[in-house]
Design a protein around this motif. Structure first.
Motif, PDB file in Angstrom:
ATOM      1  N   VAL A   1       0.857  -1.189   0.000  1.00 31.02           N
ATOM      2  CA  VAL A   1       0.000   0.000   0.000  1.00 31.02           C
ATOM      3  C   VAL A   1       0.888   1.232   0.000  1.00 31.02           C
ATOM      4  N   GLN A   2       0.719   2.098  -0.986  1.00 31.96           N
ATOM      5  CA  GLN A   2       1.603   3.244  -1.141  1.00 31.96           C
ATOM      6  C   GLN A   2       1.489   4.215   0.018  1.00 31.96           C
ATOM      7  N   ASP A   3       0.279   4.410   0.549  1.00 31.57           N
ATOM      8  CA  ASP A   3       0.107   5.346   1.668  1.00 31.57           C
ATOM      9  C   ASP A   3       0.884   4.891   2.898  1.00 31.57           C
ATOM     10  N   ILE A   4       0.881   3.587   3.168  1.00 36.34           N
ATOM     11  CA  ILE A   4       1.629   3.072   4.318  1.00 36.34           C
ATOM     12  C   ILE A   4       3.132   3.195   4.070  1.00 36.34           C
ATOM     13  N   ARG A   5       3.537   2.963   2.820  1.00 39.14           N
ATOM     14  CA  ARG A   5       4.949   3.112   2.468  1.00 39.14           C
ATOM     15  C   ARG A   5       5.405   4.551   2.659  1.00 39.14           C
ATOM     16  N   ASP A   6       4.592   5.502   2.214  1.00 38.77           N
ATOM     17  CA  ASP A   6       4.943   6.917   2.364  1.00 38.77           C
ATOM     18  C   ASP A   6       5.011   7.311   3.835  1.00 38.77           C
ATOM     19  N   PHE A   7       4.033   6.841   4.616  1.00 41.64           N
ATOM     20  CA  PHE A   7       4.038   7.172   6.040  1.00 41.64           C
ATOM     21  C   PHE A   7       5.277   6.608   6.732  1.00 41.64           C
ATOM     22  N   ALA A   8       5.627   5.368   6.435  1.00 45.17           N
ATOM     23  CA  ALA A   8       6.793   4.751   7.068  1.00 45.17           C
ATOM     24  C   ALA A   8       8.071   5.507   6.731  1.00 45.17           C
ATOM     25  N   ASP A   9       8.208   5.936   5.472  1.00 47.11           N
ATOM     26  CA  ASP A   9       9.410   6.687   5.069  1.00 47.11           C
ATOM     27  C   ASP A   9       9.480   8.039   5.781  1.00 47.11           C
ATOM     28  N   ILE A  10       8.347   8.742   5.801  1.00 42.43           N
ATOM     29  CA  ILE A  10       8.326  10.060   6.447  1.00 42.43           C
ATOM     30  C   ILE A  10       8.547   9.923   7.950  1.00 42.43           C
ATOM     31  N   PHE A  11       7.934   8.901   8.547  1.00 41.46           N
ATOM     32  CA  PHE A  11       8.086   8.663   9.979  1.00 41.46           C
ATOM     33  C   PHE A  11       9.553   8.392  10.324  1.00 41.46           C
ATOM     34  N   GLN A  12      10.211   7.601   9.496  1.00 35.87           N
ATOM     35  CA  GLN A  12      11.612   7.264   9.761  1.00 35.87           C
ATOM     36  C   GLN A  12      12.493   8.506   9.666  1.00 35.87           C
ATOM     37  N   ILE A  13      12.255   9.337   8.658  1.00 34.71           N
ATOM     38  CA  ILE A  13      13.047  10.561   8.502  1.00 34.71           C
ATOM     39  C   ILE A  13      12.797  11.516   9.670  1.00 34.71           C
ATOM     40  N   ALA A  14      11.517  11.667  10.050  1.00 39.32           N
ATOM     41  CA  ALA A  14      11.177  12.579  11.142  1.00 39.32           C
ATOM     42  C   ALA A  14      11.737  12.088  12.475  1.00 39.32           C
ATOM     43  N   LYS A  15      11.716  10.776  12.684  1.00 38.90           N
ATOM     44  CA  LYS A  15      12.217  10.213  13.948  1.00 38.90           C
ATOM     45  C   LYS A  15      13.728  10.445  14.067  1.00 38.90           C
ATOM     46  N   ARG A  16      14.428  10.299  12.959  1.00 38.59           N
ATOM     47  CA  ARG A  16      15.878  10.509  12.991  1.00 38.59           C
ATOM     48  C   ARG A  16      16.229  11.989  13.105  1.00 38.59           C
ATOM     49  N   GLY A  17      15.449  12.828  12.408  1.00 41.92           N
ATOM     50  CA  GLY A  17      15.767  14.256  12.378  1.00 41.92           C
ATOM     51  C   GLY A  17      15.082  15.070  13.444  1.00 41.92           C
ATOM     52  N   GLY A  18      14.262  14.430  14.278  1.00 42.84           N
ATOM     53  CA  GLY A  18      13.584  15.156  15.334  1.00 42.84           C
ATOM     54  C   GLY A  18      12.510  16.099  14.817  1.00 42.84           C
ATOM     55  N   GLY A  19      11.754  15.668  13.818  1.00 46.64           N
ATOM     56  CA  GLY A  19      10.711  16.506  13.241  1.00 46.64           C
ATOM     57  C   GLY A  19       9.465  16.560  14.115  1.00 46.64           C
ATOM     58  N   ASP A  20       8.491  17.333  13.649  1.00 48.85           N
ATOM     59  CA  ASP A  20       7.222  17.492  14.360  1.00 48.85           C
ATOM     60  C   ASP A  20       6.380  16.237  14.139  1.00 48.85           C
ATOM     61  N   MET A  21       6.528  15.273  15.054  1.00 46.56           N
ATOM     62  CA  MET A  21       5.879  13.986  14.871  1.00 46.56           C
ATOM     63  C   MET A  21       4.356  14.118  14.908  1.00 46.56           C
ATOM     64  N   ARG A  22       3.845  14.966  15.772  1.00 48.72           N
ATOM     65  CA  ARG A  22       2.396  15.136  15.868  1.00 48.72           C
ATOM     66  C   ARG A  22       1.829  15.688  14.564  1.00 48.72           C
ATOM     67  N   GLY A  23       2.490  16.704  14.048  1.00 53.06           N
ATOM     68  CA  GLY A  23       2.012  17.313  12.808  1.00 53.06           C
ATOM     69  C   GLY A  23       2.097  16.361  11.630  1.00 53.06           C
ATOM     70  N   ILE A  24       3.184  15.582  11.572  1.00 51.85           N
ATOM     71  CA  ILE A  24       3.371  14.636  10.470  1.00 51.85           C
ATOM     72  C   ILE A  24       2.287  13.569  10.490  1.00 51.85           C
ATOM     73  N   ILE A  25       2.044  12.989  11.652  1.00 47.83           N
ATOM     74  CA  ILE A  25       1.051  11.930  11.756  1.00 47.83           C
ATOM     75  C   ILE A  25      -0.350  12.464  11.470  1.00 47.83           C
ATOM     76  N   ALA A  26      -0.676  13.645  12.002  1.00 47.63           N
ATOM     77  CA  ALA A  26      -1.992  14.232  11.753  1.00 47.63           C
ATOM     78  C   ALA A  26      -2.179  14.545  10.273  1.00 47.63           C
TER      79      ALA A  26
END
Length: 263
Positions: free
Chosen positions: A154-179
């Motif tokens: 599923v492309q949406d899950i793939r995109d979320f996993a990639d963005i989540f991994q980048i944000a987790k490593r870079g200390g991004g706004d996890m709440r905003g990304i997930i929402a």
């Protein structure tokens, strides 16, 4: 106390198998039903188009070949179900993050929401139990999500996993990304529902039109004895009926492609 018992159940429960959502494995019961239904259908084709038991036997290999299409259809249904439940999971995680939970605990809390909505045997409930077991084995959450994305197709899950991994490593706004991800997936699902509503009537017409040729041949055979005799048991008739059957199959395939709108 109930929450503690639930957490122990998740941690100690049997590890669910990792499902490959791009492949569908038929159970013995499903294989038997498909072969039976396919055999009856091919018997009808052999009788109406060729009036021959030999033709039925020659057509039976196509029933085995049709498992590929049936498997693809079942995979698509399972992916859609996973995508819908994944979106609800992300919405729950986003709400839990707003309530002050950490990311890992937010996913833990989302499990209870998914169980309430879809039950313990739902697709996403099983995947969350698998993720929690991996977390207990010191696997990073982003790696567990990437594993789910790889298996889901599923492309949406793939995109979320990639963005989540980048944000987790870079200390991004996890709440905003997930929402934001939940909103995007929700918008796509809403568009898909609107499209399905529009084409649902056409799908019904498609199913009716598929069986009209068989009904016509059957009706003429009953009401006008010997009408198709010139097409049976001779080479020219076999060629003509085979050509007609081939046109019918191509028309069915084209109608499936036309109504299969991917968002």
């Amino acid at each position: 106390m109930k929450r503690n018992r639930d957490d122990k159940t998740i941690a100690r429960g049997r590890l669910p198998p990792e499902t490959d959502y791009t492949r569908y494995i038929f159970s013995g019961h499903e294989i038997a039903l498909h072969l039976l239904a396919g055999g009856v259908f091919m018997a009808m084709v052999g009788w109406l188009f060729y009036d021959s038991v030999i033709a039925w036997l020659l057509l039976m290999p196509f029933v085995v070949w049709s498992f590929k299409g049936r498997g693809a259809s079942e995979c698509q249904k399972r992916k859609r179900k996973l995508e819908i439940e994944f979106r609800e999971t992300i919405l729950s995680v986003s709400s839990n993050l707003q309530a002050g939970y950490s990311v890992e605990n937010a996913f833990q809390e989302s499990y209870r929401d998914i169980v309430l909505l879809y039950g313990k045997e739902s697709v996403m409930a099983k995947e969350l139990r698998l993720i929690f077991r991996k977390l207990s084995n010191n696997v990073q959450l982003e790696h567990a999500l990437s594993n789910l994305a790889d298996r889901s197709g599923v492309q949406d899950i793939r995109d979320f996993a990639d963005i989540f991994q980048i944000a987790k490593r870079g200390g991004g706004d996890m709440r905003g990304i997930i929402a934001n991800t939940a909103d995007i997936i929700g918008d796509k699902q809403e568009i898909r529902r609107e499209i399905e509503t529009v084409v649902s009537e056409k799908r019904l017409e498609q199913q009716i039109m598929r069986y009209i040729p068989f009904f016509i041949i059957f009706y003429i055979s009953l009401t006008t004895k010997g009408y198709f005799e010139s097409l049976y048991h001779n080479l020219a008739g076999w060629i003509l009926m085979t050509g007609s059957l081939a046109v019918y199959v191509v028309a069915c395939r084209l109608s499936d492609k036309i109504l299969n709108i991917d968002v």
